[in-house]
Write a protein that holds these residues in place. Structure first.
Motif, PDB file in Angstrom:
ATOM      1  N   GLU A   1      62.595  45.529 -10.956  1.00 32.96           N
ATOM      2  CA  GLU A   1      62.433  45.779  -9.526  1.00 32.96           C
ATOM      3  C   GLU A   1      61.071  46.402  -9.258  1.00 32.96           C
ATOM      4  OE1 GLU A   1      66.628  45.835 -10.656  1.00 32.96           O
ATOM      5  OE2 GLU A   1      65.103  47.262 -11.223  1.00 32.96           O
ATOM      6  N   GLY A   2      60.554  46.118  -8.085  1.00 26.76           N
ATOM      7  CA  GLY A   2      59.326  46.763  -7.646  1.00 26.76           C
ATOM      8  C   GLY A   2      59.616  48.178  -7.164  1.00 26.76           C
ATOM      9  N   GLU A   3      58.577  48.888  -6.765  1.00 27.78           N
ATOM     10  CA  GLU A   3      58.710  50.289  -6.350  1.00 27.78           C
ATOM     11  C   GLU A   3      59.666  50.463  -5.167  1.00 27.78           C
ATOM     12  OE1 GLU A   3      58.548  54.191  -6.641  1.00 27.78           O
ATOM     13  OE2 GLU A   3      57.477  52.892  -8.032  1.00 27.78           O
ATOM     14  N   ALA A   4      59.545  49.617  -4.151  1.00 29.53           N
ATOM     15  CA  ALA A   4      60.419  49.745  -2.974  1.00 29.53           C
ATOM     16  C   ALA A   4      61.873  49.490  -3.343  1.00 29.53           C
ATOM     17  CB  ALA A   4      59.973  48.783  -1.871  1.00 29.53           C
ATOM     18  N   GLU A   5      62.117  48.478  -4.172  1.00 35.14           N
ATOM     19  CA  GLU A   5      63.482  48.163  -4.606  1.00 35.14           C
ATOM     20  C   GLU A   5      64.049  49.300  -5.460  1.00 35.14           C
ATOM     21  OE1 GLU A   5      67.022  45.834  -5.214  1.00 35.14           O
ATOM     22  OE2 GLU A   5      65.460  45.789  -3.695  1.00 35.14           O
ATOM     23  N   ARG A   6      63.241  49.865  -6.348  1.00 39.00           N
ATOM     24  CA  ARG A   6      63.702  51.005  -7.166  1.00 39.00           C
ATOM     25  C   ARG A   6      64.086  52.175  -6.282  1.00 39.00           C
ATOM     26  NH1 ARG A   6      59.566  49.807 -10.897  1.00 39.00           N
ATOM     27  NH2 ARG A   6      58.263  51.404 -10.000  1.00 39.00           N
ATOM     28  N   ALA A   7      63.265  52.480  -5.283  1.00 44.53           N
ATOM     29  CA  ALA A   7      63.555  53.596  -4.381  1.00 44.53           C
ATOM     30  C   ALA A   7      64.872  53.364  -3.641  1.00 44.53           C
ATOM     31  CB  ALA A   7      62.408  53.802  -3.393  1.00 44.53           C
ATOM     32  N   ALA A   8      65.097  52.135  -3.178  1.00 45.96           N
ATOM     33  CA  ALA A   8      66.352  51.806  -2.484  1.00 45.96           C
ATOM     34  C   ALA A   8      67.534  51.948  -3.426  1.00 45.96           C
ATOM     35  CB  ALA A   8      66.289  50.389  -1.916  1.00 45.96           C
ATOM     36  N   ARG A   9      67.390  51.488  -4.656  1.00 43.76           N
ATOM     37  CA  ARG A   9      68.476  51.572  -5.628  1.00 43.76           C
ATOM     38  C   ARG A   9      68.779  53.028  -5.999  1.00 43.76           C
ATOM     39  NH1 ARG A   9      70.197  46.961  -8.664  1.00 43.76           N
ATOM     40  NH2 ARG A   9      69.393  45.083  -7.686  1.00 43.76           N
ATOM     41  N   LEU A  10      67.757  53.870  -6.072  1.00 44.17           N
ATOM     42  CA  LEU A  10      68.000  55.281  -6.393  1.00 44.17           C
ATOM     43  C   LEU A  10      68.707  55.992  -5.234  1.00 44.17           C
ATOM     44  CD1 LEU A  10      64.764  56.202  -8.354  1.00 44.17           C
ATOM     45  CD2 LEU A  10      67.096  56.050  -9.245  1.00 44.17           C
ATOM     46  N   ARG A  11      68.363  55.645  -4.008  1.00 43.18           N
ATOM     47  CA  ARG A  11      69.091  56.221  -2.854  1.00 43.18           C
ATOM     48  C   ARG A  11      70.562  55.815  -2.905  1.00 43.18           C
ATOM     49  NH1 ARG A  11      64.291  54.785  -0.343  1.00 43.18           N
ATOM     50  NH2 ARG A  11      65.193  52.862   0.491  1.00 43.18           N
ATOM     51  N   THR A  12      70.808  54.544  -3.208  1.00 39.64           N
ATOM     52  CA  THR A  12      72.182  54.058  -3.331  1.00 39.64           C
ATOM     53  C   THR A  12      72.892  54.749  -4.492  1.00 39.64           C
ATOM     54  OG1 THR A  12      71.536  51.910  -2.441  1.00 39.64           O
ATOM     55  CG2 THR A  12      73.593  51.988  -3.663  1.00 39.64           C
ATOM     56  N   ALA A  13      72.182  54.940  -5.602  1.00 38.00           N
ATOM     57  CA  ALA A  13      72.785  55.559  -6.788  1.00 38.00           C
ATOM     58  C   ALA A  13      73.261  56.980  -6.506  1.00 38.00           C
ATOM     59  CB  ALA A  13      71.792  55.551  -7.948  1.00 38.00           C
ATOM     60  N   GLU A  14      72.532  57.715  -5.679  1.00 38.41           N
ATOM     61  CA  GLU A  14      72.970  59.082  -5.333  1.00 38.41           C
ATOM     62  C   GLU A  14      74.329  59.055  -4.656  1.00 38.41           C
ATOM     63  OE1 GLU A  14      69.214  61.892  -4.560  1.00 38.41           O
ATOM     64  OE2 GLU A  14      69.325  60.193  -3.168  1.00 38.41           O
ATOM     65  N   VAL A  15      74.517  58.132  -3.743  1.00 39.08           N
ATOM     66  CA  VAL A  15      75.807  57.992  -3.047  1.00 39.08           C
ATOM     67  C   VAL A  15      76.888  57.543  -4.029  1.00 39.08           C
ATOM     68  CG1 VAL A  15      77.027  56.674  -1.264  1.00 39.08           C
ATOM     69  CG2 VAL A  15      74.700  57.507  -0.838  1.00 39.08           C
ATOM     70  N   GLU A  16      76.541  56.581  -4.880  1.00 38.70           N
ATOM     71  CA  GLU A  16      77.506  56.064  -5.845  1.00 38.70           C
ATOM     72  C   GLU A  16      77.951  57.145  -6.830  1.00 38.70           C
ATOM     73  OE1 GLU A  16      75.988  51.411  -5.943  1.00 38.70           O
ATOM     74  OE2 GLU A  16      74.977  52.895  -7.205  1.00 38.70           O
ATOM     75  N   MET A  17      77.029  57.967  -7.294  1.00 39.63           N
ATOM     76  CA  MET A  17      77.374  59.039  -8.239  1.00 39.63           C
ATOM     77  C   MET A  17      78.366  60.015  -7.613  1.00 39.63           C
ATOM     78  SD  MET A  17      75.918  58.721 -11.233  1.00 39.63           S
ATOM     79  CE  MET A  17      75.927  60.395 -11.853  1.00 39.63           C
ATOM     80  N   ALA A  18      78.211  60.281  -6.339  1.00 41.86           N
ATOM     81  CA  ALA A  18      79.093  61.228  -5.656  1.00 41.86           C
ATOM     82  C   ALA A  18      80.519  60.704  -5.530  1.00 41.86           C
ATOM     83  CB  ALA A  18      78.526  61.563  -4.280  1.00 41.86           C
ATOM     84  N   ALA A  19      80.720  59.407  -5.755  1.00 40.60           N
ATOM     85  CA  ALA A  19      82.042  58.800  -5.583  1.00 40.60           C
ATOM     86  C   ALA A  19      82.867  58.766  -6.867  1.00 40.60           C
ATOM     87  CB  ALA A  19      81.875  57.381  -5.047  1.00 40.60           C
ATOM     88  N   SER A  20      82.382  59.329  -7.945  1.00 41.04           N
ATOM     89  CA  SER A  20      83.100  59.223  -9.222  1.00 41.04           C
ATOM     90  C   SER A  20      84.525  59.768  -9.142  1.00 41.04           C
ATOM     91  CB  SER A  20      82.323  59.912 -10.346  1.00 41.04           C
ATOM     92  OG  SER A  20      82.260  61.307 -10.118  1.00 41.04           O
ATOM     93  N   GLY A  21      84.770  60.741  -8.275  1.00 40.39           N
ATOM     94  CA  GLY A  21      86.102  61.320  -8.132  1.00 40.39           C
ATOM     95  C   GLY A  21      87.127  60.373  -7.540  1.00 40.39           C
ATOM     96  N   GLU A  22      86.684  59.248  -6.980  1.00 44.91           N
ATOM     97  CA  GLU A  22      87.597  58.255  -6.421  1.00 44.91           C
ATOM     98  C   GLU A  22      88.237  57.391  -7.504  1.00 44.91           C
ATOM     99  OE1 GLU A  22      85.696  55.856  -3.391  1.00 44.91           O
ATOM    100  OE2 GLU A  22      84.559  57.591  -2.669  1.00 44.91           O
ATOM    101  N   PHE A  23      87.788  57.534  -8.737  1.00 44.79           N
ATOM    102  CA  PHE A  23      88.214  56.652  -9.814  1.00 44.79           C
ATOM    103  C   PHE A  23      89.260  57.311 -10.706  1.00 44.79           C
ATOM    104  CE2 PHE A  23      84.482  54.874  -8.128  1.00 44.79           C
ATOM    105  CZ  PHE A  23      84.521  53.513  -8.394  1.00 44.79           C
TER     106      PHE A  23
END
Length: 188
Positions: free
Chosen positions: A141-163
């Motif tokens: 991924e390019g820089e913009a795509e990496r930044a978007a994926r890291l923003r998404t990853a923060e939200v995804e990490m916070a959801a681990s308790g749903e599993f």
């Protein structure tokens, strides 16, 4: 009396290694049935249509959704659509096999509503720094795509308790063995 097996849903943040783990399982545990998702994104180097993903046009994806052929689907990272084709998963379950569905957080939430009996497994990185290292290191991924994926990853990490279960992907072999053991325990 044998009950129908429970599907196993594997989700986690971007770059945690879901694809790497699935590939390891595909190579070392050929008895495990892995669902193949459909996506509108272009293949990455080395990815094979029908093995890693079904690479489809946006129009083909829309037709699958309209026909009810997806168990779940989502727009991921605000760009491409991913979804789980229904027929193959239902056929695996009917045949007594435990399907492994590797999907994103949005898809896991949809499946929780439509397949509440599934076992939901969150694949976690050993640390945030390691997740960032993996994302940058794969160079897909390019820089913009990496930044978007890291923003998404923060939200995804916070959801681990749903599993139901959290597996830390600190070693692919160990994580795969833990996941396959969980899958095999789902068969009565």
């Amino acid at each position: 009396m044998t009950s129908r097996p429970r599907p196993v849903v594997l989700a986690g943040p971007t770059a945690v290694g879901k694809g790497t783990l699935s590939q390891y399982i595909r190579e070392h545990f050929p008895d495990v049935w892995l669902s193949v998702s459909a996506t509108t994104r272009a293949p990455r180097p080395g990815e094979v249509h029908g093995e890693h993903y079904f690479f489809v046009s946006p129009e083909e994806f829309d037709a699958m959704v309209a026909a009810g052929d997806m168990l779940e689907w989502a727009v991921v990272h605000g760009r491409n659509r991913y979804g789980t084709p229904r027929h193959a998963v239902e056929a695996a379950l009917a045949g007594g096999r435990v399907p492994l569905l590797e999907i994103d957080l949005q898809g896991a939430r949809q499946l929780r509503a439509s397949m509440p009996g599934a076992l939901f497994v969150f694949l976690a990185p050993p640390s945030w720094d390691e997740l960032v290292r993996r994302l940058v290191g794969r160079g897909t991924e390019g820089e913009a795509e990496r930044a978007a994926r890291l923003r998404t990853a923060e939200v995804e990490m916070a959801a681990s308790g749903e599993f139901d279960v959290v597996i830390v992907n600190d070693d692919v072999r160990r994580a795969a063995e833990e996941l396959v053991s969980l899958m095999r325990s789902q068969v009565s």
